[in-house]
Design an enzyme around this catalytic site. Structure first.
Site, short mmCIF file in Angstrom:
data_model
loop_
_atom_site.label_atom_id
_atom_site.label_comp_id
_atom_site.label_asym_id
_atom_site.label_seq_id
_atom_site.Cartn_x
_atom_site.Cartn_y
_atom_site.Cartn_z
N GLY A 163 54.01 17.90 2.29
CA GLY A 163 54.71 18.75 3.56
C GLY A 163 55.81 19.23 3.12
O GLY A 163 56.44 20.03 1.92
N GLY A 191 61.56 14.79 5.70
CA GLY A 191 61.06 13.17 5.46
C GLY A 191 60.31 12.86 5.22
O GLY A 191 59.44 11.32 4.84
N THR A 226 60.51 11.51 1.61
CA THR A 226 61.15 11.05 1.07
C THR A 226 61.44 9.21 1.71
O THR A 226 61.28 8.17 1.24
CB THR A 226 62.24 11.05 0.04
OG1 THR A 226 61.92 12.02 -0.65
CG2 THR A 226 62.65 9.89 -0.71
N GLU A 232 57.97 13.34 -5.31
CA GLU A 232 58.66 14.50 -6.62
C GLU A 232 57.16 14.57 -7.44
O GLU A 232 57.52 15.42 -8.46
CB GLU A 232 59.51 14.48 -7.67
CG GLU A 232 61.24 13.69 -6.19
CD GLU A 232 61.14 14.81 -5.41
OE1 GLU A 232 60.49 16.14 -5.72
OE2 GLU A 232 62.18 15.11 -4.95
N ASN A 291 55.53 16.66 -7.47
CA ASN A 291 55.25 18.24 -7.43
C ASN A 291 55.90 18.99 -8.65
O ASN A 291 55.41 19.97 -9.34
CB ASN A 291 55.77 19.51 -6.26
CG ASN A 291 57.34 18.86 -6.31
OD1 ASN A 291 57.54 17.63 -5.57
ND2 ASN A 291 58.36 19.59 -6.55
N CYS A 303 62.57 24.54 11.21
CA CYS A 303 62.47 25.87 10.85
C CYS A 303 64.53 25.77 11.00
O CYS A 303 64.91 26.01 11.69
CB CYS A 303 61.67 27.19 11.40
SG CYS A 303 62.38 28.21 10.69
N CYS A 326 64.18 29.29 13.24
CA CYS A 326 64.26 29.37 15.03
C CYS A 326 63.47 27.71 15.51
O CYS A 326 63.59 27.75 17.05
CB CYS A 326 62.71 30.35 15.45
SG CYS A 326 61.35 28.94 14.98
N VAL A 374 65.75 22.72 -9.51
CA VAL A 374 65.13 21.68 -8.95
C VAL A 374 66.97 21.54 -7.94
O VAL A 374 67.21 22.18 -8.38
CB VAL A 374 66.22 20.53 -10.40
CG1 VAL A 374 66.57 19.38 -9.35
CG2 VAL A 374 65.30 20.40 -11.09
N CYS A 420 59.19 33.03 9.90
CA CYS A 420 61.24 32.82 8.94
C CYS A 420 60.85 33.12 7.51
O CYS A 420 62.20 33.14 6.89
CB CYS A 420 61.44 31.95 10.40
SG CYS A 420 61.70 31.76 11.70
#
Ligand SMILES: Nc1ncnc2c1ncn2[C@@H]1O[C@H](COP(=O)(O)OP(=O)(O)O)[C@@H](O)[C@H]1O
Ligand SMILES: Cc1cn([C@H]2C[C@H](O)[C@@H](COP(=O)(O)O)O2)c(=O)[nH]c1=O
Ligand SMILES: [Zn+2]
Length: 213
Positions: A15, A20, A22, A91, A93, A147, A150, A175, A188
């Site tokens: 996500g 949230g 971690t 992490e 990614n 967000c 909004c 990073v 947005c």
């Protein structure tokens, strides 16, 4: 591990940033520790936001971790360690595709593998190797933040450079936390496109340079 087959499994927590991931990873690790299971936690060398050998949430919670070279075959080093009952990798990614092989090998050997990482780049594109991990995993949780503009659920990562939306040509890896990113919804999320004068480029983009060659 499963009692009959003695195989493990992969759980992915993904996500947007600030959703949230971690905190959820740390919650699962605390429960494993309470259950008396052996736990091994790994973090990529590139992410030193919370000090080298820890994983940390945006709320300041931490857990000791082993730092792994995230580039190339670096993640394969994890397979040299004694297999823990629960193996966590934060992490994701930042890791190469070799992480997918590592997670599957650990699960085949019987470990419960919990992997956490954001699934979209600041451009809103899939962030490798999360798509591959999500496809191979037994369990996937995709979390949303709030967000910053909004207040709706946020699935996207808004990168801001000196307060302004990042340009599509900026490098993928940067990073950071609140100083460079906001959680935003689809509506947005903003990305600058088109030519920019050289002097307005906030930093050199190796990817943009190689694309222009
Ligand atoms: N826009 C936001 N939406 C939701 N939580 C946020 C936001 N900005 C900051 N937070 C804080 O970040 C915490 C989540 O931190 P963390 O687990 O490190 O997220 P992640 O690992 O997904 O980046 C939330 O519990 C909340 O306190
Ligand atoms: C979107 C995006 C993120 N990153 C970096 C920024 C942070 O260091 C991590 C994500 O951390 P979190 O625990 O999920 O908050 O990834 C990046 O390098 N490039 C991007 O496009
Ligand atoms: Zn929004």
């Amino acid at each position: 591990m499963h009692a009959i087959t003695r195989s493990g499994w992969i759980e992915v927590i993904s996500g947007s940033m600030f959703s949230g991931k971690t905190e959820e990873l740390l919650r699962r690790l605390r429960r494993s520790e309470i259950a008396g299971q052996s736990v091994a936690v790994y973090t990529p060398a590139v992410d030193d936001r919370y000090g080298e050998a820890t994983i940390g949430s945006h709320t300041g919670r931490q857990w000791e971790a082993t730092v792994v070279d995230n580039e190339g075959d670096g993640p394969l080093d994890i397979l040299d360690d004694d297999p823990a009952e629960v193996v966590a990798i934060d992490e994701a990614n930042f890791f190469s595709d070799a992480l997918v092989e590592v997670c599957n090998a650990l699960a085949d050997r019987g470990s419960r593998v919990i992997v956490s990482g954001t699934d979209q780049t600041f451009r809103g594109e899939p962030f490798d190797p999360l798509p591959q991990l999500m496809a191979t995993a037994e369990y996937v949780d995709k979390l949303q933040a709030i967000c910053s503009v909004c207040g709706e659920p946020a699935s996207r990562n808004q990168r801001l450079i000196e307060g302004e939306p990042a340009h599509v040509d900026d490098p993928t890896i940067l990073v950071g936390a609140e100083e460079s990113y906001e959680a935003r919804c689809r509506d947005c999320h903003v990305l600058l496109t088109g030519d920019r004068p050289e002097e307005e480029r906030p930093f050199e983009s190796a990817e943009a340079d190689s694309a222009n060659d």
